[in-house]
Design an enzyme around this catalytic site. Sequence first.
Site, PDB file in Angstrom:
ATOM      1  N   GLY A   1       0.837  -1.189   0.000  1.00 25.98           N
ATOM      2  CA  GLY A   1       0.000   0.000   0.000  1.00 25.98           C
ATOM      3  C   GLY A   1       0.872   1.238   0.000  1.00 25.98           C
ATOM      4  O   GLY A   1       1.984   1.234  -0.527  1.00 25.98           O
ATOM      5  N   CYS A   2       0.396   2.273   0.627  1.00 23.12           N
ATOM      6  CA  CYS A   2       1.125   3.543   0.685  1.00 23.12           C
ATOM      7  C   CYS A   2       2.479   3.355   1.359  1.00 23.12           C
ATOM      8  O   CYS A   2       2.571   2.785   2.440  1.00 23.12           O
ATOM      9  CB  CYS A   2       0.289   4.560   1.467  1.00 23.12           C
ATOM     10  SG  CYS A   2       1.145   6.108   1.753  1.00 23.12           S
ATOM     11  N   PHE A   3       3.531   3.836   0.734  1.00 24.09           N
ATOM     12  CA  PHE A   3       4.863   3.643   1.306  1.00 24.09           C
ATOM     13  C   PHE A   3       5.071   4.427   2.592  1.00 24.09           C
ATOM     14  O   PHE A   3       5.944   4.105   3.385  1.00 24.09           O
ATOM     15  CB  PHE A   3       5.998   3.882   0.319  1.00 24.09           C
ATOM     16  CG  PHE A   3       5.950   5.118  -0.533  1.00 24.09           C
ATOM     17  CD1 PHE A   3       5.436   6.318  -0.105  1.00 24.09           C
ATOM     18  CD2 PHE A   3       6.464   5.067  -1.818  1.00 24.09           C
ATOM     19  CE1 PHE A   3       5.434   7.448  -0.903  1.00 24.09           C
ATOM     20  CE2 PHE A   3       6.472   6.182  -2.645  1.00 24.09           C
ATOM     21  CZ  PHE A   3       5.949   7.376  -2.175  1.00 24.09           C
ATOM     22  N   TRP A   4       4.270   5.461   2.850  1.00 21.20           N
ATOM     23  CA  TRP A   4       4.376   6.160   4.131  1.00 21.20           C
ATOM     24  C   TRP A   4       4.081   5.198   5.279  1.00 21.20           C
ATOM     25  O   TRP A   4       4.708   5.256   6.324  1.00 21.20           O
ATOM     26  CB  TRP A   4       3.420   7.324   4.210  1.00 21.20           C
ATOM     27  CG  TRP A   4       3.605   8.402   3.206  1.00 21.20           C
ATOM     28  CD1 TRP A   4       4.713   8.658   2.438  1.00 21.20           C
ATOM     29  CD2 TRP A   4       2.644   9.390   2.844  1.00 21.20           C
ATOM     30  NE1 TRP A   4       4.485   9.734   1.630  1.00 21.20           N
ATOM     31  CE2 TRP A   4       3.225  10.214   1.863  1.00 21.20           C
ATOM     32  CE3 TRP A   4       1.341   9.665   3.258  1.00 21.20           C
ATOM     33  CZ2 TRP A   4       2.557  11.297   1.294  1.00 21.20           C
ATOM     34  CZ3 TRP A   4       0.677  10.745   2.692  1.00 21.20           C
ATOM     35  CH2 TRP A   4       1.285  11.554   1.719  1.00 21.20           C
ATOM     36  N   CYS A   5       3.110   4.310   5.068  1.00 20.98           N
ATOM     37  CA  CYS A   5       2.716   3.343   6.109  1.00 20.98           C
ATOM     38  C   CYS A   5       3.793   2.301   6.338  1.00 20.98           C
ATOM     39  O   CYS A   5       4.192   2.051   7.484  1.00 20.98           O
ATOM     40  CB  CYS A   5       1.424   2.628   5.713  1.00 20.98           C
ATOM     41  SG  CYS A   5      -0.009   3.693   5.531  1.00 20.98           S
TER      42      CYS A   5
END
Length: 183
Positions: free
Chosen positions: A14-18
Site C-alpha cells: 500500500g502507501c509507502f508512508w505506512c
Amino acid sequence: MKEKNIEVAVFAGGCFWCTEAVFQRLVGVQTVESGYTGGTIKNPAYREITTGRTGHAEAIKITFDTSLITYKELLEIFFATHDPTTLNQQGADRGTQYRSAVFYLNQEQEQIAKDTIADLENQHIFDTPIVTQVAALGPFYMAEEDHQNYYNQHSDQGYCQFVINPKLNKLYTTFKEKLKKEI
C-alpha cells in the site's frame, strides 16, 4: 546486496508512508527508503505513479542486519501490518500502485516469501486468499525527498493519525520484542 550480515528487502504494502513507518521502528533495520518498482517507465515521478498507468508499486527498500532480524521475521511483520488479501488496494487507497508485493533479490528470498505465504494460507490466518505478488526486483527508483521519513515528520496529519497509527499500534503490541529501544 550482501556484505557480512547486511541484506536488502523490498516490499510493497500500500502507501509507502505506512510501510516505511512500520519498518523504521524495528531492531536491525538500518535504513528504509521509499520508492517505486515493478513498472514500465524509467525514473517515474509520484504524479505519474498516482495515475496507476506506469505499473509501479509504492514500495520500500529495507537495509537490515540479519544477526538482529531475519528476512522471514520482516515478512511476518509485513503480512501482519497490511492486508495481503485485497487486490490493488489498502483501505481507501486503490490502484495497482497500492498492491501487495514482495520483490525478491535472490532465490533464497523468493523461496522464503513463497513458503511464508503458504504457511499463512495453511494456518488460515486470513478469511480470504493472499493475493500478494512475489516477483524479482527490477529497477528501484527512490521517491522524491518529501516522501522520505514521512510519518516521522508529519505524524500529526490526518492520514497519519487514521491510517498509519493503527498499523503502528499493532506493531507495538504484536512485535514488542522487535522494537528499537528508542520507541
